[in-house]
Design a protein around this motif. Structure first.
Motif, PDB file in Angstrom:
ATOM      1  N   LEU A 126      -2.970   7.750   6.537  1.00 28.61           N
ATOM      2  CA  LEU A 126      -2.527   6.245   5.882  1.00 28.61           C
ATOM      3  C   LEU A 126      -1.073   6.316   6.065  1.00 28.61           C
ATOM      4  N   ILE A 127      -0.356   7.234   4.990  1.00 32.69           N
ATOM      5  CA  ILE A 127       1.907   6.539   4.625  1.00 32.69           C
ATOM      6  C   ILE A 127       2.106   6.220   6.486  1.00 32.69           C
ATOM      7  N   PRO A 128       1.772   6.891   7.147  1.00 35.83           N
ATOM      8  CA  PRO A 128       2.527   5.698   8.167  1.00 35.83           C
ATOM      9  C   PRO A 128       2.627   3.901   8.341  1.00 35.83           C
ATOM     10  N   TRP A 129       1.357   4.391   8.137  1.00 37.27           N
ATOM     11  CA  TRP A 129       0.413   2.986   8.384  1.00 37.27           C
ATOM     12  C   TRP A 129       0.638   1.895   7.718  1.00 37.27           C
ATOM     13  N   VAL A 130       0.671   1.921   6.181  1.00 41.91           N
ATOM     14  CA  VAL A 130       0.898   1.184   5.121  1.00 41.91           C
ATOM     15  C   VAL A 130       2.266   0.794   5.420  1.00 41.91           C
ATOM     16  N   THR A 131       3.401   2.125   5.430  1.00 40.43           N
ATOM     17  CA  THR A 131       4.713   1.144   5.759  1.00 40.43           C
ATOM     18  C   THR A 131       4.443  -0.005   6.567  1.00 40.43           C
ATOM     19  N   PRO A 132       5.717  -1.084   6.200  1.00 41.00           N
ATOM     20  CA  PRO A 132       6.130  -2.013   6.910  1.00 41.00           C
ATOM     21  C   PRO A 132       6.627  -1.232   8.335  1.00 41.00           C
ATOM     22  N   PRO A 133       6.605  -2.014   9.406  1.00 41.36           N
ATOM     23  CA  PRO A 133       7.096  -1.704  10.722  1.00 41.36           C
ATOM     24  C   PRO A 133       8.906  -1.571  10.204  1.00 41.36           C
ATOM     25  N   VAL A 134       8.759  -3.010   9.417  1.00 38.46           N
ATOM     26  CA  VAL A 134      10.376  -2.828   9.666  1.00 38.46           C
ATOM     27  C   VAL A 134      11.270  -1.016   8.243  1.00 38.46           C
ATOM     28  N   VAL A 135      10.627  -0.716   7.631  1.00 42.41           N
ATOM     29  CA  VAL A 135      10.884  -0.289   7.016  1.00 42.41           C
ATOM     30  C   VAL A 135      10.510   1.522   7.144  1.00 42.41           C
ATOM     31  N   ALA A 136       9.399   1.255   8.357  1.00 40.91           N
ATOM     32  CA  ALA A 136       9.554   2.900   9.849  1.00 40.91           C
ATOM     33  C   ALA A 136      10.485   2.661  10.040  1.00 40.91           C
ATOM     34  N   VAL A 137      11.580   1.547  10.609  1.00 40.15           N
ATOM     35  CA  VAL A 137      12.214   2.168  11.254  1.00 40.15           C
ATOM     36  C   VAL A 137      13.696   1.726  10.841  1.00 40.15           C
TER      37      VAL A 137
ATOM     38  N   ILE B 255      10.023  -0.984  -1.988  1.00 39.56           N
ATOM     39  CA  ILE B 255      10.185  -1.535  -2.686  1.00 39.56           C
ATOM     40  C   ILE B 255       8.751  -3.082  -1.922  1.00 39.56           C
ATOM     41  N   SER B 256       9.180  -2.620  -0.659  1.00 34.63           N
ATOM     42  CA  SER B 256       8.403  -3.741   0.187  1.00 34.63           C
ATOM     43  C   SER B 256       7.225  -2.732   0.607  1.00 34.63           C
ATOM     44  N   THR B 257       6.930  -1.204   0.425  1.00 37.37           N
ATOM     45  CA  THR B 257       5.735  -0.732   0.456  1.00 37.37           C
ATOM     46  C   THR B 257       4.953  -0.399   0.083  1.00 37.37           C
ATOM     47  N   LEU B 258       5.465  -0.731  -1.247  1.00 40.08           N
ATOM     48  CA  LEU B 258       4.841  -0.974  -2.532  1.00 40.08           C
ATOM     49  C   LEU B 258       3.225  -1.483  -2.546  1.00 40.08           C
ATOM     50  N   PRO B 259       3.401  -2.845  -2.261  1.00 39.76           N
ATOM     51  CA  PRO B 259       1.662  -3.727  -2.458  1.00 39.76           C
ATOM     52  C   PRO B 259       0.762  -2.760  -1.602  1.00 39.76           C
ATOM     53  N   THR B 260       0.908  -2.708   0.162  1.00 38.10           N
ATOM     54  CA  THR B 260       0.174  -2.229   1.080  1.00 38.10           C
ATOM     55  C   THR B 260      -0.198  -0.636   0.889  1.00 38.10           C
ATOM     56  N   LEU B 261       0.685   0.012   0.011  1.00 34.41           N
ATOM     57  CA  LEU B 261       0.179   0.930  -0.502  1.00 34.41           C
ATOM     58  C   LEU B 261      -0.302   0.857  -1.475  1.00 34.41           C
ATOM     59  N   VAL B 262      -0.739   0.653  -2.681  1.00 33.27           N
ATOM     60  CA  VAL B 262      -0.989   0.332  -3.591  1.00 33.27           C
ATOM     61  C   VAL B 262      -2.692  -0.186  -3.163  1.00 33.27           C
ATOM     62  N   LEU B 263      -2.432  -0.964  -2.134  1.00 38.39           N
ATOM     63  CA  LEU B 263      -3.945  -1.659  -2.257  1.00 38.39           C
ATOM     64  C   LEU B 263      -4.197  -0.249  -0.724  1.00 38.39           C
ATOM     65  N   PHE B 264      -4.474   0.246   0.008  1.00 37.71           N
ATOM     66  CA  PHE B 264      -5.095   1.740   0.717  1.00 37.71           C
ATOM     67  C   PHE B 264      -5.090   2.793   0.042  1.00 37.71           C
ATOM     68  N   ILE B 265      -4.590   2.577  -0.490  1.00 40.81           N
ATOM     69  CA  ILE B 265      -4.270   4.212  -1.514  1.00 40.81           C
ATOM     70  C   ILE B 265      -6.327   3.572  -2.747  1.00 40.81           C
ATOM     71  N   VAL B 266      -5.862   2.652  -3.547  1.00 43.51           N
ATOM     72  CA  VAL B 266      -6.591   1.980  -4.006  1.00 43.51           C
ATOM     73  C   VAL B 266      -8.335   1.417  -3.196  1.00 43.51           C
ATOM     74  N   LEU B 267      -8.001   1.597  -2.458  1.00 40.72           N
ATOM     75  CA  LEU B 267      -9.328   0.608  -1.478  1.00 40.72           C
ATOM     76  C   LEU B 267      -9.551   1.828  -0.154  1.00 40.72           C
ATOM     77  N   GLN B 268      -8.445   2.875  -0.011  1.00 42.68           N
ATOM     78  CA  GLN B 268      -9.110   3.111   1.794  1.00 42.68           C
ATOM     79  C   GLN B 268      -9.555   3.550   2.062  1.00 42.68           C
ATOM     80  N   ARG B 269     -11.553   4.294   1.228  1.00 41.21           N
ATOM     81  CA  ARG B 269     -12.262   4.764   1.939  1.00 41.21           C
ATOM     82  C   ARG B 269     -13.128   3.721   2.839  1.00 41.21           C
ATOM     83  N   LYS B 270     -13.476   2.218   1.944  1.00 39.21           N
ATOM     84  CA  LYS B 270     -13.671   0.732   2.239  1.00 39.21           C
ATOM     85  C   LYS B 270     -13.009   0.420   3.197  1.00 39.21           C
ATOM     86  N   LEU B 271     -11.873  -0.061   3.245  1.00 41.10           N
ATOM     87  CA  LEU B 271     -10.492  -1.335   4.514  1.00 41.10           C
ATOM     88  C   LEU B 271     -10.889   0.306   5.460  1.00 41.10           C
ATOM     89  N   VAL B 272     -11.107   1.826   5.549  1.00 43.28           N
ATOM     90  CA  VAL B 272     -10.982   2.264   6.529  1.00 43.28           C
ATOM     91  C   VAL B 272     -12.905   2.335   7.656  1.00 43.28           C
TER      92      VAL B 272
END
Lengths: 308, 282
Positions: A126-137, B255-272
């Motif tokens: 999931l790591i690439p997908w949780v990376t916002p597109p701007v961050v990916a670029v 820092i920009s990735t942190l919120p989405t990363l945390v949400l998905f690591i905690v809730l990944q099984r359910k979200l997926v």
């Protein structure tokens, strides 16, 4: 809103059936109408006007089909049409479907469950997908940097090249680079959707096939693939629509450059409206895009229904 | 004894699959891991010509980003816009889905449901030109309201569709009992249905938040002044055409990735599984 406190139960259903459901769905429908339906109609009207961004308050001048004649007659449009449909959409959707299926099959191996690695494996996918597109670029611009990027440093160290390649600035590498960024960021969606579908296939099906003497390949082509077909159909539809209209990858990676070599319809639309300030012509590009998407959806559903 | 042999052969096969799988996945995740590594690296060590994984460790990039860059302001803007839009979209979607789920026969229901599904597939990016014109005439360019309304609208179709599926699985007896006790429709939705439907509501809220947090084109077009920029647009400015401050870019990226990363690591099984259920159902 209709009050629920009433002493006569018999009268209740008749009154509530009419007023309440409309009241409940109305706010959402108004927002959707304001955001989607209204602007879609206004966009068609704009496409027939000559209107500068600075004259928005005053309103435009009706020019008939002039914007369409200009947009469709421009050789740059032909290039961005080819770039959008083939290089941006067809290639990356095909690659995502193939790699997504391969990745899902690998991760569906029972050992990951038995060894309790499911959580780790899912997190890494999931790591690439949780990376916002701007961050990916940003990440890939840095990896592909001509002087300090890891890719060029590894290529130089291995003796394959003498000098770093500016991947995003050269015409023969730029599309490959954009496609790599897009596939990297968007592959997890395809892989995890396929993985979920694979995991919903009962395990006794596999045991039954094995007892009947089917090989792993036969099991895959005769049982797994037909069961996955509906999921593949949905994923293809969704990724095609999302990618065809995508703006962010090309815009941030190249701004459509070098020259307009990587211009796609979405970036052409944005550039026409907000860089050249020609809202009418920009709206016309938007209309062309919606017509193509509508035709695609129509053909897609016709094929789907004919098969059923 | 043969079984011991078979077991060790099976173990070797398992080990091979795990080794291949983890190698592929670590390579796959590498671009982001590399961003994290660089964000903890000294300025001088970033521009070395040799590719090294381990160098000196520092948090000075984070300190610099927070102390003397506009990034904290982008963060504040993004958090405000995304939380407001997520909260509003989730509430409106819940009420709407309840209307569609519990009232099966009102006139126009079918037509409105089709509207919801078509807007879900509709490429809203195309509408940026007319929407800019509309918001300009309303005086809402550089006003967070236009961005919040956009993010509510973008997320409503998926949220309604997803919650409709969820509410249909909740027995009607539950809300009929509440209505008998004199609760209004809105009280029933938020006091009786919400506590039961919260797993679906959480999924919808997370997806709404993430899509708003990642959004670029509307934020770029509707918020043109520096102090109204959101995280994606602000970050893109850091690697603009002329000045590239890579240490800032990488730190801000983490820092920009942190919120989405945390949400998905905690809730990944359910979200997926919820997402997959949604895709398969369509």
């Amino acid at each position: 809103m209709v009050s629920a406190t009433t002493d006569v139960p018999a009268r209740r259903p008749a009154r509530r059936r009419t007023a309440t459901p409309f009241g409940l769905v109305l706010p959402a429908m108004l927002i959707l109408a304001f955001f989607f339906v209204g602007p879609a109609i206004y966009n068609v009207a704009l496409a027939f006007q000559e209107l500068s961004l600075f004259d928005l308050g005053k309103g435009g001048e009706w020019v008939g089909l002039a914007n369409f004649a200009e947009v469709l007659g421009d050789p740059a449009t032909g290039r961005s049409l080819y770039n959008t449909t083939f290089l941006l959409t067809v290639v990356t959707v095909a690659v995502r479907l193939a790699l997504g299926l391969a990745l899902a099959l690998l991760l569906n191996a029972s050992v990951f469950r038995r060894w309790r690695l499911g959580w780790l494996v899912r997190s890494l996918v999931l790591i690439p997908w949780v990376t916002p597109p701007v961050v990916a670029v940003a990440a890939w611009k840095w990896l592909l940097d001509a002087r300090y990027g890891v890719v060029n440093q590894l290529l130089i160290a291995s003796g394959l090249i003498d000098q770093g390649i500016p991947f995003l600035a050269k015409t023969d590498t730029v599309w490959g680079a954009i496609q790599t960024i897009l596939v990297w960021r968007e592959l997890p969606f395809v892989a995890i959707t396929f993985l979920a579908a694979l995991q919903s296939i009962p395990t006794d099906l596999r045991d039954a096939a094995r007892i009947d003497g089917a090989s792993a390949v036969q099991f895959f082509t005769r049982v797994v693939l037909p069961l996955l077909r509906p999921v593949i159909a949905v994923v293809t539809l969704l990724t095609t629509i999302w990618t065809f209209n995508n703006f962010v990858y090309v815009w941030l990676a190249t701004r459509g450059g070098p020259g307009d070599y990587t211009q796609v319809l979405a970036t052409q639309m944005y550039t026409t409206s907000f860089v050249d300030y020609r809202m009418g012509a920009g709206a016309a590009v938007g209309v062309v895009m919606s017509v193509i998407m509508f035709a695609f959806a129509l053909i897609y559903f016709l094929i789907l229904f004919r098969e059923k | 004894m043969a079984s011991a042999k078979a077991r060790s052969r099976r173990f070797a096969a398992d080990l091979a699959v795990v080794a291949i799988g983890l190698t592929v996945l670590i390579l796959f995740a590498f671009p982001f891991i590399w961003v994290v590594v660089i964000s903890f690296r000294h300025d001088a060590d970033i521009f070395t010509r040799t590719f090294q994984l381990i160098t000196r460790f520092t948090t000075e990039n984070y300190a610099a980003l927070i102390a003397d860059s506009p990034f904290p302001n982008y963060l504040r803007n993004s958090i405000f816009v995304c939380l407001t839009a997520t909260f509003a979209a989730t509430c409106i979607a819940l009420v709407t889905a309840y209307g569609f789920s519990r009232y099966r026969r009102f006139r126009g229901r079918q037509l409105l449901l089709i509207l919801v599904i078509t807007t879900q597939l509709f490429p809203f990016v195309i509408l940026i030109t007319p929407l800019y014109a509309i918001f300009l005439n309303l005086g809402l360019i550089n006003n967070f309201l236009s961005l919040i309304v956009s993010y509510i609208a973008i997320n409503l179709p998926f949220a309604i569709y997803m919650l409709l599926g969820y509410l249909d699985t909740i027995p009607r007896e539950l809300d009929e009992a509440a209505r008998m006790d004199g609760a209004t429709v809105l009280q029933t939705i938020f006091k009786v249905i919400l506590p039961v439907a919260w797993p679906g509501v959480v999924t919808v809220a997370v997806y709404a938040f993430v899509s708003a947090w990642d959004e670029f084109l509307f934020a770029l077009t509707l918020m043109t002044s520096e102090e109204k920029k959101t995280v994606p647009v602000g970050l893109a400015g850091f690697f603009g055409e002329y000045t590239t401050q890579w240490n800032l870019v990488m730190t801000a990226s983490v820092i920009s990735t942190l919120p989405t990363l945390v949400l998905f690591i905690v809730l990944q099984r359910k979200l997926v599984s919820d997402l997959a259920a949604g895709s398969v159902k369509q």
